[in-house]
Design an enzyme around this catalytic site. Structure first.
Site, PDB file in Angstrom:
ATOM      1  N   ASP A  90       0.852  -1.183   0.000  1.00 46.83           N
ATOM      2  CA  ASP A  90       0.000   0.000   0.000  1.00 46.83           C
ATOM      3  C   ASP A  90       0.893   1.240   0.000  1.00 46.83           C
ATOM      4  OD1 ASP A  90       0.957   0.220   2.565  1.00 46.83           O
ATOM      5  OD2 ASP A  90      -0.931  -0.253   3.536  1.00 46.83           O
ATOM      6  N   GLY A  92       0.991   3.781   2.166  1.00 43.56           N
ATOM      7  CA  GLY A  92       1.285   4.381   3.461  1.00 43.56           C
ATOM      8  C   GLY A  92       0.280   5.437   3.862  1.00 43.56           C
ATOM      9  N   GLY A  93      -0.572   5.830   2.923  1.00 38.30           N
ATOM     10  CA  GLY A  93      -1.515   6.908   3.190  1.00 38.30           C
ATOM     11  C   GLY A  93      -2.509   6.602   4.291  1.00 38.30           C
ATOM     12  N   ASP A 265      -7.698  -7.794   0.426  1.00 35.35           N
ATOM     13  CA  ASP A 265      -6.782  -8.002   1.549  1.00 35.35           C
ATOM     14  C   ASP A 265      -7.501  -7.600   2.820  1.00 35.35           C
ATOM     15  OD1 ASP A 265      -5.421  -5.394   3.017  1.00 35.35           O
ATOM     16  OD2 ASP A 265      -6.275  -4.909   1.069  1.00 35.35           O
ATOM     17  N   CYS A 303     -12.449 -29.585   6.623  1.00 37.15           N
ATOM     18  CA  CYS A 303     -11.286 -28.759   6.282  1.00 37.15           C
ATOM     19  C   CYS A 303     -10.023 -29.609   6.164  1.00 37.15           C
ATOM     20  CB  CYS A 303     -11.093 -27.675   7.344  1.00 37.15           C
ATOM     21  SG  CYS A 303      -9.691 -26.586   7.036  1.00 37.15           S
ATOM     22  N   CYS A 305      -6.861 -28.269   6.213  1.00 38.84           N
ATOM     23  CA  CYS A 305      -5.678 -27.540   6.682  1.00 38.84           C
ATOM     24  C   CYS A 305      -4.908 -28.369   7.713  1.00 38.84           C
ATOM     25  CB  CYS A 305      -6.065 -26.181   7.266  1.00 38.84           C
ATOM     26  SG  CYS A 305      -6.660 -26.224   8.982  1.00 38.84           S
ATOM     27  N   HIS A 334      -5.434 -22.152   9.955  1.00 46.19           N
ATOM     28  CA  HIS A 334      -6.800 -22.546   9.605  1.00 46.19           C
ATOM     29  C   HIS A 334      -7.561 -21.407   8.921  1.00 46.19           C
ATOM     30  CE1 HIS A 334     -10.844 -24.103   9.684  1.00 46.19           C
ATOM     31  NE2 HIS A 334     -11.200 -22.927  10.198  1.00 46.19           N
TER      32      HIS A 334
END
EC number: 2.4.2.29
Length: 371
Positions: A90, A92-93, A265, A303, A305, A334
């Protein structure tokens, strides 16, 4: 370098491939957040194991610590952190503008005090591009002003117009630095549909290879965020990747994909994991609750994982209660695995033209709740 190929659409949902200097990404994609150059409680091998394709680094924090002179010695962030796949940084703003009582904003940039040692620092579009060039991230972001959700129309218009001027400066600096990676522009405009469109039209002039939607999930009610995404999603140019910044829950990801978003994200899966909040196909599970103390079952029996294949809820409950580092690691493995599975399933559903059916089943399962 960036090449985006759109393979299939199902409604507004999209299935694509994003080619970057450090590899190829299948979209839609979720990017785990590595604020200081590490995804909390995860090492690079863990990230490979859960099939993470790209991670996010934070320009502001890496600028302050360890500093550019350190990262530069390693040829950029990849060499410094031992990660060989793509990285997005990103600008930094967002972090600087979060320091509302410690910063001064002008047309030139933002002056603020370092929260580490109190030093006076200055961040401008040119400096942000310099930092991100040293970091050598595959995708850099323009510097923009992130406005809170309750911003007035007048404030939002003034802010987006400055962000457009900063977009122009960001692109010029990025090109002057001969950065070989990709720079994304950011659509702002707070909760005003016409201002979002104005921002988007202004960004068209600079022909960024990708566009992000910023200024959502910044305190506004969830229905407002969805309303704005519903309005903005169809406006975004089809030939470019679309990135929704800082969002969100599993439901948010699905809503975003349904409205044309390709990239996401959020710190939520990692932060919640450290607090014992686990996401599953059938709702959320709070591992700290006493009812899990004798439970021999895994977090989620469906799952695959590492945590679910090897450990019981009882053991994870014990680790969380005891404050053991392993508990945070297994919980994080997980949650991030679950997010990656969601994205993979959505990619498959779009390819097969069955996204609406998948979406309905997803919501039905999540509403069922965990046993």
């Amino acid at each position: 370098m960036l090449k985006f190929t759109l393979h299939k659409k199902d409604g507004l949902a999209r299935r694509g491939t994003l080619e970057l200097n450090h590899g190829k990404i299948e979209t839609p994609v979720f990017m785990p957040v590595g604020t200081y150059g590490s995804v909390k409680a995860m090492n690079p091998q863990n990230l490979h194991d859960i099939k993470a394709q790209i991670i996010l680094g934070n320009t502001y924090h890496l600028w302050l610590r360890p500093g550019l002179e350190v990262v530069e010695q390693f040829g950029g962030l990849h060499g410094f952190i031992g990660w060989d796949k793509p990285i997005l940084t990103d600008s930094g703003g967002f972090q600087v503008f979060s320091l509302s009582d410690m910063r001064k904003l002008t047309e030139e940039g933002c002056t603020f005090k370092s929260p580490i040692n109190g030093d006076k620092l200055f961040l401008s579009p040119e400096i942000s591009m310099k930092i991100q060039t040293v970091l050598n991230s595959d995708i850099a972001m323009q510097l923009d002003e992130c406005t809170p959700g309750e911003t007035t129309r007048e404030q939002a218009r003034k802010s987006l117009q400055m962000s457009l001027r900063w977009a122009e400066r960001s692109k010029k600096a990025f090109e002057d630095l001969k950065n070989p990676n990709a720079l994304f522009g950011i659509v702002q405009g707070a909760m005003y549909e016409d201002l979002r469109e104005e921002s988007l039209r202004g960004l068209e002039e600079f022909d960024f290879p990708g566009l992000a939607v910023g200024g959502l999930s910044v305190g506004e009610p969830k229905p407002e965020m969805y309303r704005m995404l519903h309005a903005v999603g169809p406006m975004l140019p089809e030939r470019k990747p679309h990135y929704l910044m800082g969002v969100g829950t599993p439901e948010d990801l699905v809503y975003g994909v349904a409205h044309g978003i390709d990239m996401f994200d959020c710190v939520m899966p990692t932060r919640n994991a450290r607090n014992g909040w686990l996401f599953t196909r059938f709702g959320d599970l709070k591992i700290k609750n006493a009812k899990h103390k004798p439970d021999k079952r895994p977090i989620d029996e469906s799952c695959t994982c590492y945590a679910c294949q090897n450990f019981s809820r009882a053991y994870l409950h014990h680790l969380h209660r005891a404050g053991e580092i392993l508990g945070a690691q297994l919980n994080t493995i997980h949650n991030l695995h679950f997010y990656q599975v969601i994205m993979a399933e959505m990619r498959d559903a779009v390819e097969q033209g069955k996204f609406a059916d998948w979406q309905a089943q997803f919501h039905e399962n999540r509403a069922r709740g965990v046993d």
